[in-house]
Design an enzyme around this catalytic site. Structure first.
Site, PDB file in Angstrom:
ATOM      1  N   ASP A  12       0.865  -1.177   0.000  1.00  0.00           N
ATOM      2  CA  ASP A  12       0.000   0.000   0.000  1.00  0.00           C
ATOM      3  C   ASP A  12       0.901   1.227   0.000  1.00  0.00           C
ATOM      4  O   ASP A  12       2.102   1.129   0.260  1.00  0.00           O
ATOM      5  CB  ASP A  12      -0.885  -0.002   1.266  1.00  0.00           C
ATOM      6  CG  ASP A  12      -1.781   1.219   1.353  1.00  0.00           C
ATOM      7  OD1 ASP A  12      -2.301   1.651   0.313  1.00  0.00           O
ATOM      8  OD2 ASP A  12      -1.942   1.763   2.463  1.00  0.00           O
ATOM      9  N   SER A  13       0.291   2.390  -0.229  1.00  0.00           N
ATOM     10  CA  SER A  13       1.055   3.628  -0.161  1.00  0.00           C
ATOM     11  C   SER A  13       1.561   3.872   1.266  1.00  0.00           C
ATOM     12  O   SER A  13       2.511   4.614   1.465  1.00  0.00           O
ATOM     13  CB  SER A  13       0.176   4.798  -0.608  1.00  0.00           C
ATOM     14  OG  SER A  13      -1.012   4.817   0.168  1.00  0.00           O
ATOM     15  N   CYS A  75      -4.278  -1.164  -2.056  1.00  0.00           N
ATOM     16  CA  CYS A  75      -4.405   0.288  -2.199  1.00  0.00           C
ATOM     17  C   CYS A  75      -5.351   0.537  -3.360  1.00  0.00           C
ATOM     18  O   CYS A  75      -5.133   0.036  -4.469  1.00  0.00           O
ATOM     19  CB  CYS A  75      -3.029   0.894  -2.493  1.00  0.00           C
ATOM     20  SG  CYS A  75      -3.065   2.657  -2.836  1.00  0.00           S
ATOM     21  N   GLU A 177      -5.261   8.426  10.415  1.00  0.00           N
ATOM     22  CA  GLU A 177      -3.916   8.237  10.961  1.00  0.00           C
ATOM     23  C   GLU A 177      -3.765   8.875  12.338  1.00  0.00           C
ATOM     24  O   GLU A 177      -2.961   8.427  13.150  1.00  0.00           O
ATOM     25  CB  GLU A 177      -2.871   8.770   9.985  1.00  0.00           C
ATOM     26  CG  GLU A 177      -2.902   7.972   8.696  1.00  0.00           C
ATOM     27  CD  GLU A 177      -1.657   8.085   7.848  1.00  0.00           C
ATOM     28  OE1 GLU A 177      -0.802   8.928   8.163  1.00  0.00           O
ATOM     29  OE2 GLU A 177      -1.559   7.332   6.863  1.00  0.00           O
ATOM     30  N   CYS A 209     -11.146   3.211  -0.284  1.00  0.00           N
ATOM     31  CA  CYS A 209      -9.805   3.611   0.149  1.00  0.00           C
ATOM     32  C   CYS A 209      -9.494   2.776   1.386  1.00  0.00           C
ATOM     33  O   CYS A 209     -10.356   2.611   2.259  1.00  0.00           O
ATOM     34  CB  CYS A 209      -9.793   5.103   0.494  1.00  0.00           C
ATOM     35  SG  CYS A 209      -8.239   5.661   1.228  1.00  0.00           S
ATOM     36  N   HIS A 211      -7.898   3.352   3.890  1.00  0.00           N
ATOM     37  CA  HIS A 211      -7.896   4.099   5.159  1.00  0.00           C
ATOM     38  C   HIS A 211      -9.298   4.246   5.748  1.00  0.00           C
ATOM     39  O   HIS A 211      -9.448   4.748   6.852  1.00  0.00           O
ATOM     40  CB  HIS A 211      -7.345   5.511   4.943  1.00  0.00           C
ATOM     41  CG  HIS A 211      -5.865   5.625   5.100  1.00  0.00           C
ATOM     42  ND1 HIS A 211      -4.989   5.163   4.158  1.00  0.00           N
ATOM     43  CD2 HIS A 211      -5.106   6.155   6.096  1.00  0.00           C
ATOM     44  CE1 HIS A 211      -3.750   5.423   4.559  1.00  0.00           C
ATOM     45  NE2 HIS A 211      -3.795   6.020   5.733  1.00  0.00           N
TER      46      HIS A 211
HETATM   47  N1  DGL Z   1      -4.194   3.675   0.603  1.00  0.00           N
HETATM   48  C1  DGL Z   1      -4.660   4.678  -0.321  1.00  0.00           C
HETATM   49  C2  DGL Z   1      -5.866   4.133  -1.091  1.00  0.00           C
HETATM   50  O1  DGL Z   1      -6.443   3.108  -0.760  1.00  0.00           O
HETATM   51  C3  DGL Z   1      -5.043   5.962   0.378  1.00  0.00           C
HETATM   52  C4  DGL Z   1      -3.898   6.833   0.827  1.00  0.00           C
HETATM   53  C5  DGL Z   1      -3.170   7.528  -0.294  1.00  0.00           C
HETATM   54  O2  DGL Z   1      -3.646   8.528  -0.848  1.00  0.00           O
HETATM   55  O3  DGL Z   1      -2.076   7.071  -0.611  1.00  0.00           O
HETATM   56  O4  DGL Z   1      -6.251   4.724  -2.070  1.00  0.00           O
END
Ligand code: DGL
Length: 304
Positions: A12-13, A75, A177, A209, A211
């Site tokens: 993931d990012s 992600c 976060e 997403c 998050h």
């Molecule tokens: N994990 C990213 C997603 O699911 C969200 C966070 C980001 O912008 O990198 O799109």
């Protein structure tokens, strides 16, 4: 046949992908998971498609050194814009993104055919969920038609009149976060973000997403209990577990493991990882990134 537990590479990012790992650990408890979070370069959701594709290729290349048998793109942003390039580059390695399983689950859940999607700006701009929902609805509609049983909502989604309403919610990433997903501030922000979807009378909302799962309670308090929430990460883990079972993949014995690597500040990842994973994280390893020699390159005229 090797006795070593088969390995899933997950990336993931940053930290959000742990919400996907949580379900993978539950459904595939004996598998070994190697996770990479690109904490030095998060967020991806505000970056161009070309940049996200480059970062995704690098993350996948890093994970392939662990002899992974399967790659999970945890992600939404990467799944939306880079899945095809990853599949091309890592030909032969099964790769799962989170968009298709989320879209399929939403098509199954909706009664009215009015589906909302929330995600990063990049995910929303890509229209990947709209395409995946139309595709999933076509698949769902075909056998029903053949059997003479039509389902109005699925037919609508499969046709030109798909009713999918997407909205970018960039403020949710820092709120998650900071551990503020169930705060008054989060509910205020969600009220603003979700108002256009509420007005569209959606009955299903995709959390597009990784998050966003921590916001489920706050979202329910804003939209009410009648809107079905789809966690794309959970849908992905379910589909992968089903596929592995169906393909007769090697069934590992014993307890699996989770090892996390990040590109910056492992301590912070350890500290807040619990919020996303549901339990304490073990030691997190740092992958030092030497500076890319970008400063030696000539600028080119950009389009993005
Ligand atoms: N994990 C990213 C997603 O699911 C969200 C966070 C980001 O912008 O990198 O799109």
């Amino acid at each position: 046949m090797s006795r070593r537990a088969p390995t899933l590479g997950v990336f993931d990012s940053g930290i959000g992908g742990l919400t996907v790992v949580r379900h993978l650990r539950r459904l595939l408890p004996a598998w070994r998971i190697v996770y990479f979070g690109d904490t030095a370069r998060v967020p991806y959701g505000t970056k161009s498609e070309a940049t996200v594709r480059r970062f995704a290729g690098e993350a996948a290349r890093f994970l392939t050194q662990f002899d992974v048998g399967h790659l999970v793109v945890a992600c939404n942003t990467v799944s939306a814009v880079a899945l095809r390039s990853l599949t091309r580059e890592f030909h032969g390695l099964p790769i799962d993104g989170v968009i298709e399983p989320g879209a399929e689950a939403a098509v199954k859940a909706t009664r009215s055919g009015r589906i909302g999607v929330i995600g990063t700006r990049a995910t929303v701009a890509s229209r990947a969920y709209e395409h995946a929902i139309t595709e999933a609805a076509r698949h769902a509609a075909a056998p029903r038609r053949a059997a003479g049983r039509r389902h109005a909502a699925v037919e609508r989604l499969a046709g030109a009149g798909a009713r999918v309403y997407a909205h970018a919610c960039p403020l949710l990433v820092p709120l998650a976060e900071e551990g503020m997903a169930n705060s008054k501030a989060a509910r205020e922000v969600l009220r603003e973000y979700l108002e256009p979807l509420r007005r569209r009378r959606i009955d299903t909302l995709i959390l597009g997403c990784t998050h966003y799962p921590p916001f489920k309670a706050s979202i329910r308090s804003v939209l009410g209990p009648r809107v079905t929430l789809i966690d794309s990460g959970e849908a992905t883990a379910r589909r992968l577990a089903r596929t592995l079972r169906r393909n007769g993949a090697q069934r590992p014995r014993g307890r699996g493991s989770l090892r996390c690597y990040v590109s910056d500040i492992p301590r912070q990842f350890e500290a807040i990882g619990r919020r996303f994973l549901g339990h304490r994280l073990g030691r997190v390893w740092l992958v030092p990134q030497d500076d890319l020699p970008w400063f030696e390159r000539r600028p080119i005229r950009g389009r993005e």
